[in-house]
Design an enzyme around this catalytic site. Structure first.
Site, PDB file in Angstrom:
ATOM      1  N   ASP A  16       0.871  -1.160   0.000  1.00 32.42           N
ATOM      2  CA  ASP A  16       0.000   0.000   0.000  1.00 32.42           C
ATOM      3  C   ASP A  16       0.920   1.225   0.000  1.00 32.42           C
ATOM      4  O   ASP A  16       2.112   1.099   0.307  1.00 32.42           O
ATOM      5  CB  ASP A  16      -0.869  -0.062   1.269  1.00 32.42           C
ATOM      6  CG  ASP A  16      -1.691   1.200   1.466  1.00 32.42           C
ATOM      7  OD1 ASP A  16      -2.264   1.693   0.486  1.00 32.42           O
ATOM      8  OD2 ASP A  16      -1.752   1.684   2.613  1.00 32.42           O
ATOM      9  N   ASP A  18      -0.105   5.035   1.107  1.00 33.92           N
ATOM     10  CA  ASP A  18      -0.292   5.978   2.215  1.00 33.92           C
ATOM     11  C   ASP A  18      -0.170   5.286   3.562  1.00 33.92           C
ATOM     12  O   ASP A  18      -0.844   4.284   3.819  1.00 33.92           O
ATOM     13  CB  ASP A  18      -1.679   6.640   2.103  1.00 33.92           C
ATOM     14  CG  ASP A  18      -1.786   7.494   0.849  1.00 33.92           C
ATOM     15  OD1 ASP A  18      -1.237   8.603   0.857  1.00 33.92           O
ATOM     16  OD2 ASP A  18      -2.399   7.030  -0.141  1.00 33.92           O
ATOM     17  N   ASP A 312      -1.707  -0.610   5.941  1.00 38.32           N
ATOM     18  CA  ASP A 312      -1.979  -0.046   7.272  1.00 38.32           C
ATOM     19  C   ASP A 312      -3.454  -0.075   7.645  1.00 38.32           C
ATOM     20  O   ASP A 312      -3.809   0.281   8.768  1.00 38.32           O
ATOM     21  CB  ASP A 312      -1.509   1.418   7.322  1.00 38.32           C
ATOM     22  CG  ASP A 312      -2.425   2.325   6.505  1.00 38.32           C
ATOM     23  OD1 ASP A 312      -3.096   3.203   7.090  1.00 38.32           O
ATOM     24  OD2 ASP A 312      -2.504   2.137   5.275  1.00 38.32           O
TER      25      ASP A 312
END
Length: 454
Positions: A16, A18, A312
């Site tokens: 991922d 961000d 996250d």
């Protein structure tokens, strides 16, 4: 399933973007996100101007894993069995008697759907990532404001909040300089973005040199992705990855069929016609995990290439990659930094000017333990009728050990390890702390009296 996990055994390593590859300066980004939503509610929807001011410590309210019970205007922290551990009405903490009166000592009525990772309905909203989290404080303050002015019992502000989120994060906002969020990050990237440590860049190259296929899968649009990657990795960022997928619209990327969510090519950040199949590495938009996996089979020459995915968000990354695609998952959990106490042990001997990094007037770092909500991992459940209180795992904690292979505070935490390092994975027969690296959160260690619970 074997007890250990090693990157050396994986054919494909996906990331991922961000809060995973690109980490943010959390106090600054949290404030910006709060301001961007609040500004919209005040200027476009006529909400109270007081929402625009923020006390320095008020972001303490923001805690991952909170659920907004929209109709009641209450925020809930759930135990692993779905009972309510703590709650607030607006920003005001509820007493345990008030919690019992409204929710009882039983599974919360929507626990079944939320534990199936349905994160948003007309009834509730789950806060599980740093892009959403400042909105929790804003919604809580909206409830306070409505109570003060209207004495409302049922709340209908949520549609306005959704409009604020869509206004700031919509796909064309970066290009159009629309909203407050993208123009500000564009103009001051250093204020909000942390540059990727050299150790992590070296590690990415090491993975590639070891023959791994590297993926970037982000729900951010390609123009914002490019800004982030150039800033944190450098102008040659595309060389790190074999396949880049933007506007992936996770978790849908993992659970939708090729017909529902085809891949598209990009020209000047504009999406082009849908592709019938994915034939070669490159940069794509939208898409689905099924066709991606078909391409990975071709690229690796294996029938069943092993994929690990770092992310996250439990809802958008970890749960769907594990549940729908059966990938290994590494959960990036900055809360592992915060649960160790405010000042890391090794900082005790540092001079005071170094210690003050997170202190003073600056808005508090969100991943330190919230005074209002306590530990992300554990909490105390008061005993009924004079019984002893008990320590219980939170629902958020249970999700980590159920859906993650391992959990780490950042990529930097493992970047210097050899690729064949054997991590102990979370598994049903190992201890509750097995999969945390480099060490479990303090709250989960036995006889830990100093845990911030109260």
């Amino acid at each position: 399933m074997q007890q250990h996990f090693s990157l050396a055994e994986c054919d494909v390593v996906g990331f991922d973007l961000d809060h995973t590859l690109c980490r943010y300066h959390l106090p600054q980004s949290a404030r910006l996100i709060y301001d961007s939503f609040a500004h919209y509610l005040v200027t476009e929807k006529g909400y109270d101007e007081d929402l625009l001011t923020l006390a320095p410590d008020s972001l303490d309210f923001c805690c991952k894993g909170l659920i907004l019970d929209i109709e009641e205007g209450n925020f809930l922290k759930l135990a692993e069995d779905g009972t309510v551990l703590r709650a607030s009405h607006g920003t005001k903490s509820m007493t345990y008697e008030e919690i019992l009166e409204i929710y009882g000592r039983k599974e919360w009525k929507h626990f079944n759907t939320v534990s199936g990772m349905v994160s948003r309905t007309a009834k509730y909203y789950l806060y599980d990532n740093y892009f959403d989290l400042p909105g929790a404080l804003l919604c809580a303050r909206v409830v306070d404001s409505l109570d003060q002015h209207d004495g409302q019992k049922k709340y209908d502000f949520w549609k306005d909040m959704v409009a604020a989120i869509q206004h700031n994060y919509k796909i064309t906002a970066f290009k159009e300089d629309c909203g407050m969020y993208f123009p500000e990050v564009k103009n001051h990237p250093d204020k909000y973005l942390q540059r990727c440590p050299e150790s992590v860049k070296k590690w990415l190259k090491q993975l590639k040199n070891a023959g791994k296929i590297l993926l970037l899968i982000t729900s951010s649009h390609s123009d914002y992705c490019r800004l982030l990657c150039e800033h944190v990795l450098g102008n040659d960022f595309e060389e790190y990855f074999d396949i880049l997928i933007t506007n992936a619209l996770k978790p849908g990327f993992f659970c939708h069929t090729p017909n529902q969510r085809p891949f598209r090519t990009l020209e000047n950040d504009e999406e082009q016609e849908a592709l019938l199949s994915l034939d070669k590495p490159g940069w794509y938009s939208q898409g689905n995990a099924i066709q991606l996996y078909d391409l990975l089979k071709k690229m690796t020459g294996k029938l069943d290439p092993k994929v690990v995915y770092f992310g996250d968000s439990m809802h958008s990354d970890i749960f769907p990659a594990h549940h729908y695609s059966n990938w290994e998952t590494v959960f990036i959990l900055e809360e592992l930094l915060g649960d160790k106490g405010i000042v890391p042990a090794k900082a005790e001997s540092e001079p005071l000017e170094k210690k003050g990094k997170y202190e003073g007037d600056e808005v508090k770092v969100p991943y330190f333990v919230s005074k209002q909500w306590g530990s992300f991992f554990m909490d105390r459940l008061p005993g009924l009728e004079n019984a002893e209180e008990t320590l219980v795992h939170t629902w958020s904690c249970k999700c980590i050990s159920t859906y993650s292979t391992i959990a780490i505070p950042s990529l930097e935490a493992i970047a210097d390890l050899p690729l064949d390092y054997r991590f102990t994975r979370f598994s049903s027969n190992s201890s509750a702390t097995a999969g945390y690296y480099p060490s479990p959160p303090r709250a989960l260690l036995p006889n830990e009296d100093s845990v911030t619970m109260k």
